[in-house]
Structure formats: structure tokens, C-alpha cells
Scaffold this motif. Structure first.
Motif, mmCIF file in Angstrom:
data_model
loop_
_atom_site.group_PDB
_atom_site.id
_atom_site.type_symbol
_atom_site.label_atom_id
_atom_site.label_comp_id
_atom_site.label_asym_id
_atom_site.label_seq_id
_atom_site.Cartn_x
_atom_site.Cartn_y
_atom_site.Cartn_z
ATOM 1 N N ALA A 1 33.708 41.654 38.381
ATOM 2 C CA ALA A 1 34.593 40.683 39.152
ATOM 3 C C ALA A 1 34.282 40.428 40.431
ATOM 4 O O ALA A 1 34.659 39.255 41.093
ATOM 5 C CB ALA A 1 36.159 41.368 39.091
ATOM 6 N N ALA A 2 33.416 41.217 41.027
ATOM 7 C CA ALA A 2 33.101 41.163 42.589
ATOM 8 C C ALA A 2 31.907 40.024 42.595
ATOM 9 O O ALA A 2 31.450 39.756 43.697
ATOM 10 C CB ALA A 2 32.551 42.641 43.086
ATOM 11 N N ARG A 3 31.275 39.693 41.649
ATOM 12 C CA ARG A 3 30.417 38.942 41.525
ATOM 13 C C ARG A 3 30.601 37.288 41.851
ATOM 14 O O ARG A 3 31.661 37.086 41.294
ATOM 15 C CB ARG A 3 29.520 38.959 40.141
ATOM 16 N N ASN A 14 45.597 41.689 34.431
ATOM 17 C CA ASN A 14 45.292 43.134 34.988
ATOM 18 C C ASN A 14 45.039 42.880 36.484
ATOM 19 O O ASN A 14 44.050 43.525 37.046
ATOM 20 C CB ASN A 14 43.756 43.479 34.437
ATOM 21 N N ARG A 15 46.031 42.547 37.289
ATOM 22 C CA ARG A 15 46.079 42.679 38.694
ATOM 23 C C ARG A 15 45.814 43.896 39.503
ATOM 24 O O ARG A 15 45.047 44.146 40.541
ATOM 25 C CB ARG A 15 47.392 42.038 39.325
ATOM 26 N N LEU A 33 42.965 44.096 42.268
ATOM 27 C CA LEU A 33 43.204 44.275 43.799
ATOM 28 C C LEU A 33 42.164 45.251 44.196
ATOM 29 O O LEU A 33 42.022 45.530 45.397
ATOM 30 C CB LEU A 33 44.615 44.856 43.807
ATOM 31 N N ARG A 34 41.461 45.991 43.437
ATOM 32 C CA ARG A 34 40.401 46.851 43.761
ATOM 33 C C ARG A 34 38.954 46.487 44.044
ATOM 34 O O ARG A 34 38.073 46.752 44.576
ATOM 35 C CB ARG A 34 40.386 47.845 42.761
ATOM 36 N N ALA A 67 40.067 43.751 50.724
ATOM 37 C CA ALA A 67 39.904 43.507 52.277
ATOM 38 C C ALA A 67 40.799 42.415 52.862
ATOM 39 O O ALA A 67 41.503 42.512 53.848
ATOM 40 C CB ALA A 67 38.290 42.716 52.413
ATOM 41 N N ILE A 68 41.205 41.554 51.632
ATOM 42 C CA ILE A 68 42.273 40.736 52.220
ATOM 43 C C ILE A 68 43.561 41.411 52.503
ATOM 44 O O ILE A 68 44.371 40.899 53.453
ATOM 45 C CB ILE A 68 42.533 39.378 51.094
#
Length: 102
Positions: A18-20, A46-47, A51-52, A58-59
């Protein structure tokens, strides 16, 4: 020890996936190991996992810091923070009856 409910053996998606960036995922499509594309619907359903992701957490950290600064500044000026009940136009998610707002 009695097990009440077993956790799923695997997360709905990996945080690293998800970070890509979209560019990374697009560039990998024509390779022998394409990266998974994590869609918005999957992320929103799958919030708790989303959120991780470092950008999302960071937000939240920045938002919390800004709110803390406002609270500190306004508190130093003698303001009082209050928590008011929220008005809703219809029935709430829990199905509880609410008062009329018209």
C-alpha cells in the motif's frame, strides 16, 4: 486456554504494498514479478491496516500536532474547550431514535 475467535492468518494487504507509488506498480506490470495494486475500495474497507501506511500515519501525526498547538495556544489565552453533542438529521447508525431537527 479457550480460543474464542481466531485471527485471520493473513492481512487483507501488506503495508509495504500500500505504501508503493502508482509509478512503481505500473513499472512492475511487465516484469516477471508484478507488484500488487491496492485499490481504494480495499483500502477503505480495511482502514485499520491502511492507517498504518507510513504516509497515512504521518498525516495523522501532523494533524495531531497542529491540534495540540491550537489547544495549547488557545488554552494559554484563557479559552475553554467544550465537547458538544452532535446533531444528526435522521436515525444514527446504531438505530437509536434521535430528536427532531426541523
Amino acid at each position: 486456554v479457550r480460543l474464542v475467535s481466531a485471527a485471520a492468518p493473513k492481512l487483507p494487504f501488506e503495508i509495504e504494498d500500500a505504501a508503493r507509488s502508482e509509478a512503481e506498480v505500473d513499472a512492475s506490470e511487465h516484469t516477471d514479478r508484478p507488484l500488487p495494486r491496492i485499490g481504494q475500495e480495499l483500502r477503505l474497507n480495511n482502514r485499520w491496516v491502511d492507517l498504518r501506511v507510513p504516509a497515512n500515519s504521518a498525516i495523522l501525526r501532523v494533524k495531531a500536532s497542529v491540534c495540540a498547538l491550537f489547544r495549547e495556544s488557545l488554552g494559554a489565552q484563557g479559552f475553554l474547550e467544550i465537547q458538544t453533542p452532535k446533531l444528526v438529521a435522521g436515525e444514527s447508525e446504531g438505530g437509536a431514535d434521535v430528536f427532531r431537527t426541523d
